[in-house]
Design a protein around this motif. Structure first.
Motif, PDB file in Angstrom:
ATOM      1  N   SER A  19       0.856  -1.178   0.000  1.00  0.00           N
ATOM      2  CA  SER A  19       0.000   0.000   0.000  1.00  0.00           C
ATOM      3  C   SER A  19       0.899   1.236   0.000  1.00  0.00           C
ATOM      4  CB  SER A  19      -0.906   0.001   1.230  1.00  0.00           C
ATOM      5  OG  SER A  19      -0.142   0.218   2.405  1.00  0.00           O
ATOM      6  N   ALA A  20       0.295   2.403  -0.005  1.00  0.00           N
ATOM      7  CA  ALA A  20       1.085   3.634  -0.020  1.00  0.00           C
ATOM      8  C   ALA A  20       1.956   3.783   1.225  1.00  0.00           C
ATOM      9  CB  ALA A  20       0.176   4.853  -0.171  1.00  0.00           C
ATOM     10  N   ILE A  21       1.512   3.234   2.366  1.00  0.00           N
ATOM     11  CA  ILE A  21       2.296   3.379   3.598  1.00  0.00           C
ATOM     12  C   ILE A  21       2.806   2.054   4.153  1.00  0.00           C
ATOM     13  CG2 ILE A  21       1.141   5.528   4.245  1.00  0.00           C
ATOM     14  CD1 ILE A  21      -0.357   3.876   6.418  1.00  0.00           C
ATOM     15  N   GLY A  22       2.574   0.950   3.430  1.00  0.00           N
ATOM     16  CA  GLY A  22       2.985  -0.345   3.958  1.00  0.00           C
ATOM     17  C   GLY A  22       3.730  -1.179   2.931  1.00  0.00           C
ATOM     18  N   THR A  23       4.426  -2.183   3.415  1.00  0.00           N
ATOM     19  CA  THR A  23       5.165  -3.106   2.559  1.00  0.00           C
ATOM     20  C   THR A  23       4.629  -4.513   2.795  1.00  0.00           C
ATOM     21  OG1 THR A  23       7.123  -1.714   2.711  1.00  0.00           O
ATOM     22  CG2 THR A  23       7.458  -3.976   1.987  1.00  0.00           C
ATOM     23  N   ASN A  24       4.291  -5.194   1.711  1.00  0.00           N
ATOM     24  CA  ASN A  24       3.740  -6.547   1.778  1.00  0.00           C
ATOM     25  C   ASN A  24       2.563  -6.644   2.753  1.00  0.00           C
ATOM     26  OD1 ASN A  24       5.501  -7.710  -0.136  1.00  0.00           O
ATOM     27  ND2 ASN A  24       7.100  -7.848   1.424  1.00  0.00           N
ATOM     28  N   ASN A  25       1.696  -5.658   2.694  1.00  0.00           N
ATOM     29  CA  ASN A  25       0.549  -5.631   3.596  1.00  0.00           C
ATOM     30  C   ASN A  25      -0.781  -5.789   2.867  1.00  0.00           C
ATOM     31  OD1 ASN A  25       0.810  -3.049   2.433  1.00  0.00           O
ATOM     32  ND2 ASN A  25      -0.248  -2.087   4.144  1.00  0.00           N
TER      33      ASN A  25
ATOM     34  N   ILE B 183      -9.752  -8.891  -1.090  1.00  0.00           N
ATOM     35  CA  ILE B 183      -8.465  -8.238  -0.908  1.00  0.00           C
ATOM     36  C   ILE B 183      -8.250  -8.181   0.604  1.00  0.00           C
ATOM     37  CG2 ILE B 183      -7.168  -6.075  -1.133  1.00  0.00           C
ATOM     38  CD1 ILE B 183      -8.738  -5.596  -3.749  1.00  0.00           C
ATOM     39  N   TYR B 184      -7.080  -8.618   1.037  1.00  0.00           N
ATOM     40  CA  TYR B 184      -6.746  -8.626   2.459  1.00  0.00           C
ATOM     41  C   TYR B 184      -5.731  -7.520   2.714  1.00  0.00           C
ATOM     42  CZ  TYR B 184      -9.034 -13.081   1.977  1.00  0.00           C
ATOM     43  OH  TYR B 184      -9.950 -14.067   1.690  1.00  0.00           O
ATOM     44  N   TYR B 185      -5.994  -6.725   3.738  1.00  0.00           N
ATOM     45  CA  TYR B 185      -5.206  -5.516   3.970  1.00  0.00           C
ATOM     46  C   TYR B 185      -4.886  -5.385   5.449  1.00  0.00           C
ATOM     47  CZ  TYR B 185      -4.516  -0.498   4.707  1.00  0.00           C
ATOM     48  OH  TYR B 185      -4.031   0.722   5.106  1.00  0.00           O
ATOM     49  N   THR B 186      -3.652  -4.996   5.749  1.00  0.00           N
ATOM     50  CA  THR B 186      -3.224  -4.753   7.127  1.00  0.00           C
ATOM     51  C   THR B 186      -2.697  -3.335   7.247  1.00  0.00           C
ATOM     52  OG1 THR B 186      -2.625  -7.070   7.386  1.00  0.00           O
ATOM     53  CG2 THR B 186      -1.703  -5.529   8.986  1.00  0.00           C
ATOM     54  N   ASN B 187      -3.166  -2.618   8.257  1.00  0.00           N
ATOM     55  CA  ASN B 187      -2.725  -1.252   8.528  1.00  0.00           C
ATOM     56  C   ASN B 187      -2.446  -1.159  10.018  1.00  0.00           C
ATOM     57  OD1 ASN B 187      -2.699   1.523   9.294  1.00  0.00           O
ATOM     58  ND2 ASN B 187      -3.898   2.079   7.511  1.00  0.00           N
TER      59      ASN B 187
ATOM     60  N   ALA C 136      -4.253   7.140   7.200  1.00  0.00           N
ATOM     61  CA  ALA C 136      -4.845   7.054   5.870  1.00  0.00           C
ATOM     62  C   ALA C 136      -3.893   6.317   4.936  1.00  0.00           C
ATOM     63  CB  ALA C 136      -5.136   8.457   5.341  1.00  0.00           C
ATOM     64  N   ASP C 137      -4.449   5.586   3.969  1.00  0.00           N
ATOM     65  CA  ASP C 137      -3.632   4.763   3.091  1.00  0.00           C
ATOM     66  C   ASP C 137      -4.346   4.582   1.760  1.00  0.00           C
ATOM     67  OD1 ASP C 137      -1.520   3.168   2.279  1.00  0.00           O
ATOM     68  OD2 ASP C 137      -1.871   1.587   3.742  1.00  0.00           O
ATOM     69  N   VAL C 138      -3.628   4.048   0.776  1.00  0.00           N
ATOM     70  CA  VAL C 138      -4.193   3.771  -0.549  1.00  0.00           C
ATOM     71  C   VAL C 138      -3.698   2.407  -1.022  1.00  0.00           C
ATOM     72  CG1 VAL C 138      -4.318   4.501  -2.973  1.00  0.00           C
ATOM     73  CG2 VAL C 138      -4.283   6.226  -1.158  1.00  0.00           C
TER      74      VAL C 138
ATOM     75  N   ALA D  62      -7.055  -0.521 -16.607  1.00  0.00           N
ATOM     76  CA  ALA D  62      -7.234   0.686 -15.800  1.00  0.00           C
ATOM     77  C   ALA D  62      -6.699   0.415 -14.398  1.00  0.00           C
ATOM     78  CB  ALA D  62      -8.705   1.079 -15.729  1.00  0.00           C
ATOM     79  N   VAL D  63      -6.258   1.470 -13.762  1.00  0.00           N
ATOM     80  CA  VAL D  63      -5.774   1.401 -12.393  1.00  0.00           C
ATOM     81  C   VAL D  63      -6.863   1.936 -11.469  1.00  0.00           C
ATOM     82  CG1 VAL D  63      -4.041   2.246 -10.763  1.00  0.00           C
ATOM     83  CG2 VAL D  63      -3.381   1.671 -13.111  1.00  0.00           C
ATOM     84  N   GLY D  64      -7.117   1.198 -10.412  1.00  0.00           N
ATOM     85  CA  GLY D  64      -8.081   1.633  -9.412  1.00  0.00           C
ATOM     86  C   GLY D  64      -7.395   1.840  -8.080  1.00  0.00           C
ATOM     87  N   ASN D  65      -7.993   2.688  -7.270  1.00  0.00           N
ATOM     88  CA  ASN D  65      -7.477   2.954  -5.928  1.00  0.00           C
ATOM     89  C   ASN D  65      -8.564   2.709  -4.898  1.00  0.00           C
ATOM     90  OD1 ASN D  65      -4.843   3.866  -6.615  1.00  0.00           O
ATOM     91  ND2 ASN D  65      -5.719   5.810  -7.259  1.00  0.00           N
ATOM     92  N   ILE D  66      -8.168   2.107  -3.811  1.00  0.00           N
ATOM     93  CA  ILE D  66      -9.033   1.993  -2.641  1.00  0.00           C
ATOM     94  C   ILE D  66      -8.408   2.887  -1.584  1.00  0.00           C
ATOM     95  CG2 ILE D  66     -10.027   0.471  -0.905  1.00  0.00           C
ATOM     96  CD1 ILE D  66      -9.421  -1.868  -2.864  1.00  0.00           C
ATOM     97  N   CYS D  67      -9.106   3.940  -1.231  1.00  0.00           N
ATOM     98  CA  CYS D  67      -8.619   4.865  -0.197  1.00  0.00           C
ATOM     99  C   CYS D  67      -9.110   4.364   1.154  1.00  0.00           C
ATOM    100  CB  CYS D  67      -9.125   6.279  -0.457  1.00  0.00           C
ATOM    101  SG  CYS D  67      -8.555   6.941  -2.025  1.00  0.00           S
ATOM    102  N   ILE D  68      -8.197   4.256   2.091  1.00  0.00           N
ATOM    103  CA  ILE D  68      -8.520   3.816   3.447  1.00  0.00           C
ATOM    104  C   ILE D  68      -8.342   5.022   4.367  1.00  0.00           C
ATOM    105  CG2 ILE D  68      -7.972   2.207   5.302  1.00  0.00           C
ATOM    106  CD1 ILE D  68      -8.887   0.764   2.767  1.00  0.00           C
TER     107      ILE D  68
END
Length: 172
Positions: free
Chosen positions: A38-44, A52-56, A61-63, A88-94
């Motif tokens: 993600s924008a602020i994480g590595t391998n998350n 989609i599995y996501y860890t913060n 805030a993250d993308v 196309a590229v999509g973004n999920i804003c967290i």
């Protein structure tokens, strides 16, 4: 798409993203890649094709970035030399959940205000007289939209003879 960070680990169904995808030729669109960072994480970030599995761990805030591609299905159902595969590229804003910034009572009127909502997004105010009740049993007392800056304000009359009430902001 924008989601509120509900927990440090989130599951985002791909089916909630797909309604936002389209192809100018009317072909189906499929997910082909989810960025593991993600924008602020590595391998998350990961996916199994369904979620989609996501860890913060920071709570900030993250993308999350992903790529979709059309699947040629309309006749002749193959890409010809002059065709272009549409991607196309999509973004999920967290976003962190909205925060209550000020609570006040004046003249029997409760006022709650805060910030951090999705501009124009909906929010609900829930109330209960019993904090032990599960959230699903709290009563909705107001529905409104965050302003253009993501701020909110809620006011409610507090009758003198009413039992103590507890309020919660919910941003679906």
């Amino acid at each position: 798409m924008t989601n509120y960070l509900a927990a440090s680990v989130m599951t985002i169904p791909i089916a909630t993203l797909a309604p936002h995808w389209s192809d100018p030729n009317g072909d189906p669109v499929t997910l082909v890649l989810v960025n593991a960072n993600s924008a602020i994480g590595t391998n998350n970030v990961g996916t199994d094709g369904t979620n989609i599995y996501y860890t913060n761990l920071t709570g900030g805030a993250d993308v999350i970035t992903y790529v979709v591609q059309d699947v040629r299905s309309n006749p002749p159902a193959v890409y010809r030399a002059e065709d272009t595969v549409q991607t196309a590229v999509g973004n999920i804003c967290i976003l962190p959940p909205p925060a209550i910034g000020r609570v006040g009572v004046s003249g029997g009127i409760l006022s709650i205000s805060g910030s951090g909502g999705i501009p124009g997004g909906a929010y609900n105010v829930l109330a209960t007289t019993n904090l032990a009740l599960p959230l699903s049993l709290w009563q909705p007392v107001a529905t409104n939209s965050f302003d253009r800056s993501g701020n909110f304000q809620f006011t409610n009359a507090l009758p003198a003879d009413a039992p103590a009430q507890f309020f919660r902001l919910e941003a679906p």
